[in-house]
Design a protein around this motif. Structure first.
Motif, PDB file in Angstrom:
ATOM      1  N   THR A  32       1.035  -1.055   0.144  1.00 13.31           N
ATOM      2  CA  THR A  32      -0.106  -0.034   0.026  1.00 13.31           C
ATOM      3  C   THR A  32       0.869   1.303   0.194  1.00 13.31           C
ATOM      4  O   THR A  32       2.009   1.210   0.508  1.00 13.31           O
ATOM      5  CB  THR A  32      -0.878  -0.061   1.240  1.00 13.31           C
ATOM      6  OG1 THR A  32      -0.067   0.149   2.477  1.00 13.31           O
ATOM      7  CG2 THR A  32      -1.828  -1.392   1.150  1.00 13.31           C
ATOM      8  N   VAL A  33       0.198   2.206  -0.270  1.00 15.08           N
ATOM      9  CA  VAL A  33       0.959   3.522  -0.315  1.00 15.08           C
ATOM     10  C   VAL A  33       1.434   3.904   1.127  1.00 15.08           C
ATOM     11  O   VAL A  33       2.517   4.237   1.452  1.00 15.08           O
ATOM     12  CB  VAL A  33       0.133   4.790  -0.943  1.00 15.08           C
ATOM     13  CG1 VAL A  33       0.720   6.238  -0.588  1.00 15.08           C
ATOM     14  CG2 VAL A  33       0.064   4.537  -2.498  1.00 15.08           C
ATOM     15  N   ASN A  34       0.757   3.671   2.042  1.00 15.36           N
ATOM     16  CA  ASN A  34       1.108   3.790   3.335  1.00 15.36           C
ATOM     17  C   ASN A  34       2.134   2.737   3.860  1.00 15.36           C
ATOM     18  O   ASN A  34       2.940   3.324   4.912  1.00 15.36           O
ATOM     19  CB  ASN A  34       0.010   3.644   4.414  1.00 15.36           C
ATOM     20  CG  ASN A  34      -1.069   4.639   4.399  1.00 15.36           C
ATOM     21  OD1 ASN A  34      -0.853   5.644   4.220  1.00 15.36           O
ATOM     22  ND2 ASN A  34      -2.150   4.414   4.647  1.00 15.36           N
ATOM     23  N   ASP A  35       2.178   1.773   3.277  1.00 20.11           N
ATOM     24  CA  ASP A  35       3.415   0.825   3.500  1.00 20.11           C
ATOM     25  C   ASP A  35       4.689   1.495   3.218  1.00 20.11           C
ATOM     26  O   ASP A  35       5.626   1.583   3.856  1.00 20.11           O
ATOM     27  CB  ASP A  35       3.637  -0.446   2.834  1.00 20.11           C
ATOM     28  CG  ASP A  35       2.251  -1.432   3.442  1.00 20.11           C
ATOM     29  OD1 ASP A  35       1.834  -1.157   4.501  1.00 20.11           O
ATOM     30  OD2 ASP A  35       2.024  -2.375   2.599  1.00 20.11           O
ATOM     31  N   TRP A  48      12.078   6.928  16.389  1.00 18.34           N
ATOM     32  CA  TRP A  48      10.836   6.701  16.238  1.00 18.34           C
ATOM     33  C   TRP A  48      10.396   5.473  15.722  1.00 18.34           C
ATOM     34  O   TRP A  48      10.168   5.290  14.525  1.00 18.34           O
ATOM     35  CB  TRP A  48      10.083   7.985  15.526  1.00 18.34           C
ATOM     36  CG  TRP A  48      10.151   9.087  16.418  1.00 18.34           C
ATOM     37  CD1 TRP A  48      10.433   9.496  17.655  1.00 18.34           C
ATOM     38  CD2 TRP A  48      10.124  10.493  15.684  1.00 18.34           C
ATOM     39  NE1 TRP A  48      10.600  10.757  17.966  1.00 18.34           N
ATOM     40  CE2 TRP A  48      10.343  11.439  16.826  1.00 18.34           C
ATOM     41  CE3 TRP A  48       9.839  10.871  14.303  1.00 18.34           C
ATOM     42  CZ2 TRP A  48      10.404  12.868  16.578  1.00 18.34           C
ATOM     43  CZ3 TRP A  48      10.037  12.505  14.233  1.00 18.34           C
ATOM     44  CH2 TRP A  48      10.199  13.401  15.054  1.00 18.34           C
ATOM     45  N   ASP A  49      10.711   4.359  16.465  1.00 16.56           N
ATOM     46  CA  ASP A  49      10.517   2.761  15.905  1.00 16.56           C
ATOM     47  C   ASP A  49       9.431   2.072  16.677  1.00 16.56           C
ATOM     48  O   ASP A  49       9.599   0.831  16.564  1.00 16.56           O
ATOM     49  CB  ASP A  49      12.066   2.457  16.223  1.00 16.56           C
ATOM     50  CG  ASP A  49      12.497   2.165  17.515  1.00 16.56           C
ATOM     51  OD1 ASP A  49      11.849   2.578  18.424  1.00 16.56           O
ATOM     52  OD2 ASP A  49      13.357   1.424  17.944  1.00 16.56           O
ATOM     53  N   THR A  50       8.560   2.769  17.119  1.00 20.94           N
ATOM     54  CA  THR A  50       7.250   2.018  17.563  1.00 20.94           C
ATOM     55  C   THR A  50       6.336   2.093  16.893  1.00 20.94           C
ATOM     56  O   THR A  50       5.932   3.363  16.089  1.00 20.94           O
ATOM     57  CB  THR A  50       7.168   1.999  18.924  1.00 20.94           C
ATOM     58  OG1 THR A  50       6.876   3.373  19.267  1.00 20.94           O
ATOM     59  CG2 THR A  50       8.493   1.961  19.935  1.00 20.94           C
ATOM     60  N   ALA A  51       5.198   1.360  16.945  1.00 16.96           N
ATOM     61  CA  ALA A  51       3.844   1.481  16.262  1.00 16.96           C
ATOM     62  C   ALA A  51       3.410   2.920  16.799  1.00 16.96           C
ATOM     63  O   ALA A  51       2.626   3.483  16.037  1.00 16.96           O
ATOM     64  CB  ALA A  51       2.840   0.581  16.305  1.00 16.96           C
ATOM     65  N   ARG A  52       3.209   3.043  18.120  1.00 15.95           N
ATOM     66  CA  ARG A  52       2.954   4.417  18.862  1.00 15.95           C
ATOM     67  C   ARG A  52       3.502   5.593  18.094  1.00 15.95           C
ATOM     68  O   ARG A  52       2.898   6.696  17.953  1.00 15.95           O
ATOM     69  CB  ARG A  52       3.049   4.294  20.360  1.00 15.95           C
ATOM     70  CG  ARG A  52       2.602   5.677  20.863  1.00 15.95           C
ATOM     71  CD  ARG A  52       2.907   5.706  22.347  1.00 15.95           C
ATOM     72  NE  ARG A  52       1.824   5.857  22.977  1.00 15.95           N
ATOM     73  CZ  ARG A  52       1.583   5.454  24.236  1.00 15.95           C
ATOM     74  NH1 ARG A  52       2.386   5.198  24.981  1.00 15.95           N
ATOM     75  NH2 ARG A  52       0.262   5.499  24.842  1.00 15.95           N
ATOM     76  N   ASP A  53       4.833   5.531  18.047  1.00 13.98           N
ATOM     77  CA  ASP A  53       5.765   6.394  17.384  1.00 13.98           C
ATOM     78  C   ASP A  53       5.021   6.941  16.019  1.00 13.98           C
ATOM     79  O   ASP A  53       4.977   8.133  15.600  1.00 13.98           O
ATOM     80  CB  ASP A  53       7.192   6.150  17.251  1.00 13.98           C
ATOM     81  CG  ASP A  53       7.859   6.114  18.846  1.00 13.98           C
ATOM     82  OD1 ASP A  53       7.351   6.898  19.812  1.00 13.98           O
ATOM     83  OD2 ASP A  53       8.899   5.547  18.889  1.00 13.98           O
ATOM     84  N   LYS A  62      -4.040   3.955  14.716  1.00 10.80           N
ATOM     85  CA  LYS A  62      -3.150   2.935  15.188  1.00 10.80           C
ATOM     86  C   LYS A  62      -3.289   1.730  14.358  1.00 10.80           C
ATOM     87  O   LYS A  62      -2.569   0.832  13.986  1.00 10.80           O
ATOM     88  CB  LYS A  62      -3.403   2.676  16.750  1.00 10.80           C
ATOM     89  CG  LYS A  62      -2.920   3.522  17.485  1.00 10.80           C
ATOM     90  CD  LYS A  62      -3.161   3.283  19.150  1.00 10.80           C
ATOM     91  CE  LYS A  62      -2.741   4.448  19.792  1.00 10.80           C
ATOM     92  NZ  LYS A  62      -3.317   4.401  21.224  1.00 10.80           N
ATOM     93  N   SER A  63      -4.603   1.350  13.972  1.00  7.68           N
ATOM     94  CA  SER A  63      -5.192   0.175  13.114  1.00  7.68           C
ATOM     95  C   SER A  63      -4.342   0.142  11.911  1.00  7.68           C
ATOM     96  O   SER A  63      -3.916  -0.907  11.241  1.00  7.68           O
ATOM     97  CB  SER A  63      -6.421   0.275  12.964  1.00  7.68           C
ATOM     98  OG  SER A  63      -7.080   1.252  12.524  1.00  7.68           O
ATOM     99  N   CYS A  64      -4.104   1.410  11.210  1.00  4.83           N
ATOM    100  CA  CYS A  64      -3.523   1.402   9.959  1.00  4.83           C
ATOM    101  C   CYS A  64      -2.132   0.977  10.237  1.00  4.83           C
ATOM    102  O   CYS A  64      -1.266   0.335   9.198  1.00  4.83           O
ATOM    103  CB  CYS A  64      -3.696   2.856   9.524  1.00  4.83           C
ATOM    104  SG  CYS A  64      -2.788   3.103   7.654  1.00  4.83           S
ATOM    105  N   VAL A  65      -1.668   1.607  11.200  1.00  4.19           N
ATOM    106  CA  VAL A  65       0.174   1.386  11.281  1.00  4.19           C
ATOM    107  C   VAL A  65       0.123  -0.264  11.646  1.00  4.19           C
ATOM    108  O   VAL A  65       0.977  -0.657  11.155  1.00  4.19           O
ATOM    109  CB  VAL A  65       0.524   2.215  12.453  1.00  4.19           C
ATOM    110  CG1 VAL A  65       1.704   1.791  13.098  1.00  4.19           C
ATOM    111  CG2 VAL A  65       0.415   3.623  12.144  1.00  4.19           C
TER     112      VAL A  65
END
Length: 142
Positions: A32-35, A48-53, A62-65
């Motif tokens: 995906t483009v978001n990927d 910034w290496d966490t899903a939260r970051d 968060k669901s998209c990440v």
């Protein structure tokens, strides 16, 4: 004088065109483009290496990440490592398979910036940068 609705519409148009610029690369790589944006963000901001970051700094739900991280880790573009102090936190690292994609994404990003700024002088770009910094600071503080 610039109206708020014009500013918001311009921002939405910018995001739409930016995503379109990456659509062919994403399609070719079956991502995906978001990927693609997530990989570029991690490459540019390794601290910034966490899903939260990623969610906070990329302004993505968060669901998209989570979907992107799952997909990219399955495809071996990302590795996941549990935090030593807090097992609920997972750190993300780019794997070698992601590097050609990141390189191509950076070229596309530069191409997009060049297209977007065609006819804009270096002085105008400096002024724009100053304005964007001020607006971003105001929004963060709000």
């Amino acid at each position: 004088m610039l109206q708020l609705t014009e500013l918001l519409c311009s921002s939405a148009q910018l995001k739409k065109q930016y995503d379109r610029h990456f659509a062919q690369l994403a399609s070719r790589c079956k991502l995906t483009v978001n990927d693609i944006h997530l990989l570029l963000f991690l490459a540019d901001h390794p601290k910034w290496d966490t899903a939260r970051d990623l969610s906070e700094h990329m302004f993505l739900p968060k669901s998209c990440v989570s979907r992107c991280v799952d997909s990219l880790s399955r495809r071996e573009f990302l590795s996941l490592r549990e935090d030593e102090r807090d097992r609920r936190v997972v750190h993300l690292s780019l794997l070698p398979a992601s590097l050609p994609l990141i390189e191509e994404g950076r070229l596309l990003r530069q191409e997009f910036f060049s297209l977007m700024c065609r006819g804009v002088s270096p002085e105008e770009l400096r002024q724009l940068d100053d304005l964007v910094q001020k607006i971003s600071t105001n929004l963060r503080e709000a």
